[in-house]
Design a protein around this motif. Structure first.
Motif, PDB file in Angstrom:
ATOM      1  N   ARG A  17       0.820  -1.212   0.000  1.00 23.54           N
ATOM      2  CA  ARG A  17       0.000   0.000   0.000  1.00 23.54           C
ATOM      3  C   ARG A  17       0.854   1.262   0.000  1.00 23.54           C
ATOM      4  O   ARG A  17       0.380   2.338  -0.337  1.00 23.54           O
ATOM      5  N   SER A  18       2.121   1.155   0.415  1.00 21.12           N
ATOM      6  CA  SER A  18       2.997   2.323   0.404  1.00 21.12           C
ATOM      7  C   SER A  18       3.747   2.468  -0.910  1.00 21.12           C
ATOM      8  O   SER A  18       4.636   3.293  -1.030  1.00 21.12           O
ATOM      9  N   SER A  19       3.382   1.642  -1.879  1.00 21.88           N
ATOM     10  CA  SER A  19       4.053   1.709  -3.184  1.00 21.88           C
ATOM     11  C   SER A  19       3.410   2.777  -4.043  1.00 21.88           C
ATOM     12  O   SER A  19       2.242   2.692  -4.377  1.00 21.88           O
ATOM     13  N   ILE A  20       4.178   3.793  -4.390  1.00 21.65           N
ATOM     14  CA  ILE A  20       3.642   4.964  -5.075  1.00 21.65           C
ATOM     15  C   ILE A  20       4.542   5.333  -6.254  1.00 21.65           C
ATOM     16  O   ILE A  20       5.736   5.104  -6.210  1.00 21.65           O
ATOM     17  N   ILE A  21       3.948   5.941  -7.252  1.00 19.99           N
ATOM     18  CA  ILE A  21       4.721   6.454  -8.378  1.00 19.99           C
ATOM     19  C   ILE A  21       5.203   7.864  -8.097  1.00 19.99           C
ATOM     20  O   ILE A  21       4.530   8.609  -7.419  1.00 19.99           O
ATOM     21  N   ILE A  22       6.335   8.243  -8.628  1.00 26.16           N
ATOM     22  CA  ILE A  22       6.742   9.647  -8.632  1.00 26.16           C
ATOM     23  C   ILE A  22       6.784  10.146 -10.074  1.00 26.16           C
ATOM     24  O   ILE A  22       6.033  11.018 -10.471  1.00 26.16           O
ATOM     25  N   ALA A  23       7.631   9.554 -10.887  1.00 25.57           N
ATOM     26  CA  ALA A  23       7.919  10.144 -12.198  1.00 25.57           C
ATOM     27  C   ALA A  23       6.753  10.111 -13.155  1.00 25.57           C
ATOM     28  O   ALA A  23       6.594  11.022 -13.968  1.00 25.57           O
ATOM     29  N   SER A  24       5.912   9.075 -13.117  1.00 28.53           N
ATOM     30  CA  SER A  24       4.896   8.959 -14.158  1.00 28.53           C
ATOM     31  C   SER A  24       3.569   9.606 -13.797  1.00 28.53           C
ATOM     32  O   SER A  24       2.614   9.532 -14.557  1.00 28.53           O
ATOM     33  N   LYS A  41      -0.547   7.915   5.555  1.00 29.34           N
ATOM     34  CA  LYS A  41      -0.830   6.537   5.944  1.00 29.34           C
ATOM     35  C   LYS A  41       0.460   5.797   6.269  1.00 29.34           C
ATOM     36  O   LYS A  41       0.556   5.081   7.286  1.00 29.34           O
ATOM     37  N   HIS A  42       1.449   5.932   5.426  1.00 32.33           N
ATOM     38  CA  HIS A  42       2.742   5.291   5.675  1.00 32.33           C
ATOM     39  C   HIS A  42       3.320   5.761   7.007  1.00 32.33           C
ATOM     40  O   HIS A  42       3.803   4.944   7.813  1.00 32.33           O
ATOM     41  N   ILE A  43       3.266   7.061   7.261  1.00 35.03           N
ATOM     42  CA  ILE A  43       3.838   7.610   8.489  1.00 35.03           C
ATOM     43  C   ILE A  43       3.079   7.098   9.712  1.00 35.03           C
ATOM     44  O   ILE A  43       3.680   6.796  10.755  1.00 35.03           O
ATOM     45  N   SER A  44       1.764   6.988   9.596  1.00 29.46           N
ATOM     46  CA  SER A  44       0.973   6.522  10.734  1.00 29.46           C
ATOM     47  C   SER A  44       1.335   5.094  11.134  1.00 29.46           C
ATOM     48  O   SER A  44       1.125   4.690  12.293  1.00 29.46           O
ATOM     49  N   GLU A  45       1.885   4.315  10.200  1.00 31.83           N
ATOM     50  CA  GLU A  45       2.242   2.928  10.475  1.00 31.83           C
ATOM     51  C   GLU A  45       3.734   2.751  10.768  1.00 31.83           C
ATOM     52  O   GLU A  45       4.184   1.639  11.072  1.00 31.83           O
ATOM     53  N   ALA A  46       4.498   3.848  10.643  1.00 34.17           N
ATOM     54  CA  ALA A  46       5.943   3.764  10.846  1.00 34.17           C
ATOM     55  C   ALA A  46       6.281   3.729  12.335  1.00 34.17           C
ATOM     56  O   ALA A  46       5.599   4.343  13.165  1.00 34.17           O
ATOM     57  N   LYS A  47       7.339   3.023  12.683  1.00 36.74           N
ATOM     58  CA  LYS A  47       7.773   2.960  14.081  1.00 36.74           C
ATOM     59  C   LYS A  47       8.486   4.242  14.502  1.00 36.74           C
ATOM     60  O   LYS A  47       8.500   4.599  15.682  1.00 36.74           O
ATOM     61  N   ASN A  48       9.096   4.927  13.548  1.00 33.89           N
ATOM     62  CA  ASN A  48       9.863   6.145  13.838  1.00 33.89           C
ATOM     63  C   ASN A  48       9.095   7.396  13.431  1.00 33.89           C
ATOM     64  O   ASN A  48       9.607   8.265  12.725  1.00 33.89           O
ATOM     65  N   LYS A  49       7.864   7.510  13.885  1.00 32.50           N
ATOM     66  CA  LYS A  49       6.986   8.624  13.470  1.00 32.50           C
ATOM     67  C   LYS A  49       7.615   9.981  13.741  1.00 32.50           C
ATOM     68  O   LYS A  49       7.403  10.935  12.987  1.00 32.50           O
ATOM     69  N   ASP A  50       8.356  10.106  14.822  1.00 38.98           N
ATOM     70  CA  ASP A  50       8.916  11.401  15.203  1.00 38.98           C
ATOM     71  C   ASP A  50       9.877  11.952  14.163  1.00 38.98           C
ATOM     72  O   ASP A  50      10.130  13.161  14.126  1.00 38.98           O
ATOM     73  N   GLU A  51      10.411  11.081  13.313  1.00 39.21           N
ATOM     74  CA  GLU A  51      11.373  11.529  12.311  1.00 39.21           C
ATOM     75  C   GLU A  51      10.686  12.116  11.073  1.00 39.21           C
ATOM     76  O   GLU A  51      11.360  12.609  10.168  1.00 39.21           O
ATOM     77  N   HIS A  93      10.016   3.875   2.479  1.00 42.12           N
ATOM     78  CA  HIS A  93      10.660   3.229   3.619  1.00 42.12           C
ATOM     79  C   HIS A  93      11.195   4.241   4.632  1.00 42.12           C
ATOM     80  O   HIS A  93      11.454   3.865   5.782  1.00 42.12           O
ATOM     81  N   SER A  94      11.383   5.496   4.226  1.00 41.09           N
ATOM     82  CA  SER A  94      12.105   6.444   5.075  1.00 41.09           C
ATOM     83  C   SER A  94      11.550   7.851   4.897  1.00 41.09           C
ATOM     84  O   SER A  94      10.816   8.125   3.929  1.00 41.09           O
ATOM     85  N   PRO A  95      11.897   8.773   5.808  1.00 38.36           N
ATOM     86  CA  PRO A  95      11.517  10.179   5.615  1.00 38.36           C
ATOM     87  C   PRO A  95      12.013  10.734   4.281  1.00 38.36           C
ATOM     88  O   PRO A  95      11.335  11.537   3.650  1.00 38.36           O
ATOM     89  N   SER A  96      13.178  10.279   3.841  1.00 37.52           N
ATOM     90  CA  SER A  96      13.697  10.741   2.547  1.00 37.52           C
ATOM     91  C   SER A  96      12.804  10.291   1.403  1.00 37.52           C
ATOM     92  O   SER A  96      12.520  11.072   0.484  1.00 37.52           O
ATOM     93  N   ASP A  97      12.330   9.039   1.460  1.00 36.36           N
ATOM     94  CA  ASP A  97      11.412   8.557   0.433  1.00 36.36           C
ATOM     95  C   ASP A  97      10.133   9.381   0.427  1.00 36.36           C
ATOM     96  O   ASP A  97       9.608   9.759  -0.624  1.00 36.36           O
ATOM     97  N   ALA A  98       9.595   9.642   1.618  1.00 40.19           N
ATOM     98  CA  ALA A  98       8.356  10.422   1.725  1.00 40.19           C
ATOM     99  C   ALA A  98       8.549  11.825   1.176  1.00 40.19           C
ATOM    100  O   ALA A  98       7.684  12.365   0.473  1.00 40.19           O
TER     101      ALA A  98
END
Length: 527
Positions: free
Chosen positions: A3-10, A116-126, A35-40
């Motif tokens: 569910r966290s799989s998203i397109i950017i370029a297209s 949604k991805h952030i709400s399920e992440a263990k490191n939400k504070d980041e 997977h990470s704040p950088s990805d988001a």
């Protein structure tokens, strides 16, 4: 698929090819997992809509007439339908209601996926910066949709007027959720909640290209405009103050330098939208033909900002500052044999899909928020609160950079000017239009001061689509006129008064077919 799989370029290409059978969410096929704040953060680049309503709203507004000449024709059925205030059936062009709906709800989908991805992440504070940006982008996309598909916000009607669906969760099966529109009051409350929470979380946001993201300054500029439209004038002033700082004169556009740049090609438009210009707070690059159609080329000349409007209402008419075309810092461009009068603000470039075949998508960059427009927001809010001298000071501050001759207005001079100007009629146009608002404006000082602010803002933001919001907010009656090559009005073919149902542009047919409630028409003409 995750569910966290998203397109950017297209995403950008997907907007133009999206199926009309989908409802709110648009899911492309090529995806990238978060997977990470950088990805988001990378993915939130796609949370800024790949569309802008300027072309649609300029056609809809009083900045356009029908030009009656044999060699002038519409660019497309969409342009003609927009000008005639019809329920628009065209879906393929980049600026149609269908494409705007898709573009902005795609941005909302991106925001919801990230949240949604952030709400399920263990490191939400980041993720605090990404949460803030996602909420601001969602609020902005919904605000833009409201400005197109809803009536203007008014406390006395907002609880009855239709709002729009405000998705806050990603859909597992897009198109299968039956949404309700709710009210405009509910929509504004949800926008405000996202806006407020986004502003509060921006402290740690860092961007490689900050002018294309919601920085704190951009978020405050957005809040200033939102609260002006929401009629919360003290809050509009508060956020405008935060945008402009203690010395706003240093951040306004250098109109004199810009007006001296070359008029050929994209020289002047590129100078206008440069990210290094302090006045540019938020920029947005979108697929659009408007950068080309708004200037004096033959295409689309039948419906245009022509000589009659330019000389009696906008770029070349008189204001309390003098003759606009002579006093203000811009050059009006026009070509013989073409009906359009313009200033060069929008670049027009092609992003090639096939360079060899010459196939490309036209793009422009819009200045979404600027210090100059935010200053005018503050001036209007102060005038509406009865703080006339402060509003006048803001008006004069803008004229200090926008005028060539150091114009400085007085309240008495503004009053005297508009006393000498009759209210607009379609056959005898002037820049002074009747304002219909509740409560009624104070006639001696407030009304003429607001006339000056609205007239100057109409010029400052011409070609950007903002004029239509002023028409809706102030209940200004606008007309459809057929004008001949001698700039004589041959016929008045339609008019749209305050609260006309057509002021809320009809939502796309595919979402109506999916059982979303359409905008009412109440017997008003739609074709």
């Amino acid at each position: 698929m995750n569910r966290s799989s998203i397109i950017i370029a297209s995403l950008a290409l997907g907007l133009g090819l999206a199926s009309c059978g989908q409802y709110l969410d648009k899911y492309p096929d090529n995806r990238m997992e978060l997977h990470s704040p950088s990805d988001a953060a990378k993915f939130l680049v796609s949370a800024y809509p790949e569309g802008h309503p300027a072309y649609l709203l300029e056609m809809y507004s009083d900045n356009t007439d029908e030009q009656d000449y044999t060699n002038w024709s519409a660019n497309s059925p969409f342009q003609e339908q927009a000008y005639r205030w019809a329920d628009i059936t065209e879906i393929r062009e980049q600026e149609t209601p269908q494409q705007l709906w898709d573009a902005h709800y795609t941005a909302v989908t991106v925001c919801n996926e990230v949240l949604k991805h952030i709400s399920e992440a263990k490191n939400k504070d980041e993720y605090s910066a990404q949460v803030a940006e996602a909420k601001l982008c969602r609020a902005y996309a919904m605000f833009q949709l409201a400005n197109v598909f809803c009536q203007a916000y008014a406390p006395e009607t907002a609880a009855k007027d239709l709002g729009l669906p405000y998705p806050e969760e990603p859909e597992v099966h897009p198109g299968r959720v039956l949404y309700k529109r709710g009210t405009l009051e509910q929509l504004y409350k949800r926008i405000e909640q996202d806006l407020t929470e986004g502003l509060a979380g921006l402290a740690n946001a860092q961007y490689s290209q900050p002018k294309y993201h919601f920085t704190a300054q951009a978020a405050h500029a957005f809040a200033a405009r939102f609260y002006l439209y929401a009629r919360q004038y003290a809050k509009a002033i508060e956020h405008a103050d935060a945008t402009l700082g203690s010395n706003p004169a240093t951040s306004l556009r250098d109109w004199a330098a810009w007006s001296k740049t070359g008029l050929s090609g994209n020289v002047q438009p590129n100078a206008f939208v440069q990210s290094s210009v302090k006045a540019n707070i938020l920029l947005q690059a979108v697929a659009t033909e408007w950068g080309g159609l708004s200037i004096p080329i033959l295409r689309g000349s039948k419906y245009a900002h022509g000589a009659l409007i330019s000389t009696t209402e906008t770029l070349q008419t008189d204001g309390p500052w003098g003759a606009s075309g002579d006093v203000l810092n811009y050059t009006v461009v026009n070509n013989n044999g073409v009906s359009k009068y313009a200033i060069r603000k929008l670049p027009y470039t092609a992003k090639y899909v096939d360079r060899v075949a010459g196939i490309g998508i036209p793009y422009s960059t819009y200045t979404i928020f600027t210090t100059d427009e935010t200053l005018m927001v503050r001036a209007e809010a102060k005038a509406l609160l009865g703080r006339y001298e402060e509003a006048l000071a803001d008006l004069n501050l803008e004229l200090s950079v926008f005028s060539k001759k150091g114009v400085k207005l007085t309240l008495q001079g503004i009053q005297d000017f508009y006393k000498g100007v009759k209210y607009y009629t379609p056959e005898h146009p002037t820049p002074r239009k009747e304002l219909h608002v509740t409560p009624a404006l104070e006639a001696t000082t407030q009304e003429p001061l607001l006339q000056a602010i609205l007239q100057l803002r109409r010029i400052l933001t011409i070609h950007e689509g903002l004029r239509m919001q002023d028409i809706k907010r102030y209940g200004i009656t606008i007309y459809r006129r057929r004008v001949n090559v001698s700039n004589v009005v041959e016929a008045v073919t339609d008019k749209m008064e305050a609260r006309d149902p057509r002021l809320a542009i009809q939502i796309p047919q595919d979402v109506i077919s999916a059982q979303l409630e359409p905008n009412p028409r109440n017997g008003a003409k739609t074709n």
